[in-house]
Design a protein around this motif. Structure first.
Motif, short mmCIF file in Angstrom:
data_model
loop_
_atom_site.label_atom_id
_atom_site.label_comp_id
_atom_site.label_asym_id
_atom_site.label_seq_id
_atom_site.Cartn_x
_atom_site.Cartn_y
_atom_site.Cartn_z
N SER A 1 -4.28 0.44 -1.10
CA SER A 1 -4.49 0.12 0.31
C SER A 1 -5.48 -1.02 0.51
N ALA A 2 -6.16 -1.44 -0.57
CA ALA A 2 -7.24 -2.42 -0.44
C ALA A 2 -6.84 -3.70 0.31
N PRO A 3 -5.74 -4.40 -0.09
CA PRO A 3 -5.39 -5.63 0.65
C PRO A 3 -5.09 -5.36 2.13
N SER A 4 -4.36 -4.27 2.39
CA SER A 4 -4.00 -3.95 3.76
C SER A 4 -5.23 -3.60 4.60
N VAL A 5 -6.13 -2.79 4.04
CA VAL A 5 -7.35 -2.42 4.75
C VAL A 5 -8.22 -3.65 5.00
N ALA A 6 -8.32 -4.52 3.98
CA ALA A 6 -9.10 -5.75 4.14
C ALA A 6 -8.56 -6.61 5.27
N ALA B 1 0.83 -1.21 0.00
CA ALA B 1 0.00 0.00 0.00
C ALA B 1 0.86 1.26 0.00
N ALA B 2 1.98 1.23 0.74
CA ALA B 2 2.85 2.40 0.85
C ALA B 2 3.42 2.81 -0.51
N SER B 3 3.66 1.81 -1.36
CA SER B 3 4.21 2.14 -2.68
C SER B 3 3.26 3.01 -3.49
N PHE B 4 1.97 2.91 -3.18
CA PHE B 4 0.98 3.72 -3.89
C PHE B 4 1.05 5.18 -3.47
N PHE B 5 1.60 5.43 -2.29
CA PHE B 5 1.73 6.82 -1.85
C PHE B 5 2.91 7.52 -2.53
#
Length: 430
Positions: free
Chosen positions: A384-389, A64-68
């Motif tokens: 963030s979807a996998p991390s939030v899930a 997810a951090a890579s998306f930031f």
């Protein structure tokens, strides 16, 4: 009024689309190797005294951090694309991806380097996020500008053919490697092999990109405000917010269905090899469907495609993921059918994803507008979807995650109503 193209111009444009698409395929292949092989390097890169859920949360948190980093990448590369040319931007981004893939293959494990290992994992992944952040806007812009008028949906869909193709190749690679290596060998260091392959493929793709023709006009490149973030947010803020609004739900749905679903299958105790076959076959169908849905958008319009996507996905994602997949957890064929069903709904969005963004911005800020809006939405909701899930799962309310997805899809539906049939400046765009 349809535009008439000479045979040579038509061939030239199609060659350009193929060249851009091939590099896009490799770029996303490299990016998705992480998601496909994450389960094999999770234990190697995290403390052994962590429980498995916490280890998963960290590794998917890095994902997810890579998306930031994408907003930064889209700003840097978007400015290059709008000021110095789409071709130059795409060449630099693929070089960065090759470099970061080779770095990934050389990462030390936690046992070798202690806390430095997960930190290096994060830093290298951030480099990949920077590269992909720049890739999307430049490629979407380039392909929309080369697309033949009246067939832009069809030709632009090849961006997601190659994007999903990158996922497919990463998934297929996992199936192939498991024929030659045991799962234990992958856990013991075999997970590095895919990153070496990805880095080598990125170097080879430079050949195709070095032959691309530039689509940015000299007039647009020399404008003072070309590639200016201030210009984008000051004069085109409404388009920017609209794109963020519908991209948020589109990206969230995409990562739930094509990335998190494999982790979700493991929660349903589906064998990893079986899950790999299911995802590979489903992604193949998804990839092949993109041109069909892109051509459909040329007939029914972008707005109608987006309205169908957001409404149908909001209706079906909960019953399919929560009820259907659990009910058929012991029947791989039915799991594949359910995933493909969701992917077909998703295709109403993905086939025109880059195009509907490119059509919202004029040429001198187009690559920046497409890339930056996409990157912001992805950073906040998609990656963030996998991390939030997993956070929902850790809290014991995993099913509630899909309620969150539905809420975002409802927002997307209302944003889609605001989509123009065709922006005024696009009518005069060559």
């Amino acid at each position: 009024m349809s535009q008439v193209y000479s045979k040579e111009e038509r061939r030239s444009r199609i060659r350009g689309i193929i060249g851009a698409a091939s590099g896009n395929l490799v770029e996303w292949f490299d990016f998705y190797i992480y998601a496909v092989f994450a389960m094999y390097f999770t234990k190697a890169m995290t403390p052994s005294d962590m429980n498995s859920t916490t280890q998963d949360i960290y590794v998917w948190g890095v994902f997810a951090a890579s998306f930031f980093m994408r907003p930064l990448g889209s700003w840097i590369f978007g400015r290059i694309a709008d000021k110095h040319g789409r071709k130059k931007s795409m060449i630099i981004s693929i070089c960065l991806m090759a470099f970061s893939s080779f770095l990934f293959a050389a990462l030390p494990t936690y046992q070798q380097a202690g806390l430095i290992a997960p930190l290096l994992l994060l830093l290298v992944r951030l480099l990949q996020g920077l590269s992909v952040g720049g890739e999307y806007g430049a490629v979407a812009t380039y392909m929309s500008e080369l697309g033949l008028k009246g067939q832009r949906g069809f030709f632009a869909s090849f961006q997601y053919v190659t994007l999903s193709g990158g996922q497919l190749l990463a998934s297929l690679l996992s199936v192939i490697i498991l024929f030659f290596l045991t799962e234990q060998q992958l856990y013991d260091g075999g997970w590095r092999i895919p990153f070496v392959i990805g880095g080598a493929a990125a170097i080879l793709s430079l050949l195709a990109r070095s032959r691309l023709e530039e689509t940015l006009s000299e007039e647009d490149s020399e404008r003072k405000e070309s590639g200016s973030l201030i210009e984008l947010l000051r004069k085109h803020w409404a388009s920017f917010l609209l794109v963020v609004g519908y991209t948020a739900a589109g990206s969230l749905s995409f990562y739930v269905i094509t990335v998190y679903s494999k982790t979700y299958m493991s929660h349903l105790e589906i064998d990893n090899k079986v899950a790999g076959f299911i995802m590979t076959f489903s992604l193949l169908i998804f990839m092949l469907a993109q041109p069909l849905f892109g051509a459909l958008s040329d007939r029914i319009g972008r707005r109608m495609s987006m309205l169908i996507f957001s409404s149908a996905m909001a209706i079906f994602i909960y019953p399919v993921m929560v009820i259907g997949m659990r009910h058929y957890s012991q029947e791989p064929v039915m799991i594949a059918v359910l995933l493909i069903f969701l992917m077909m709904i998703l295709s109403f969005y993905t086939s025109i994803s880059g195009l509907i963004k490119a059509e919202m911005f004029p040429p001198h800020v187009r690559a920046l507008g497409v890339g930056f809006s996409y990157a912001v939405a992805n950073a906040m909701f998609g990656g963030s979807a996998p991390s939030v899930a997993l956070q929902f799962k850790a809290a014991g309310i995993e099913n509630s995650f899909f309620i969150y997805v539905i809420i975002m899809l409802v927002i997307c539906f209302f944003c889609s109503w605001k989509l123009p049939a065709e922006p005024e400046y696009l009518k005069h765009d060559h």
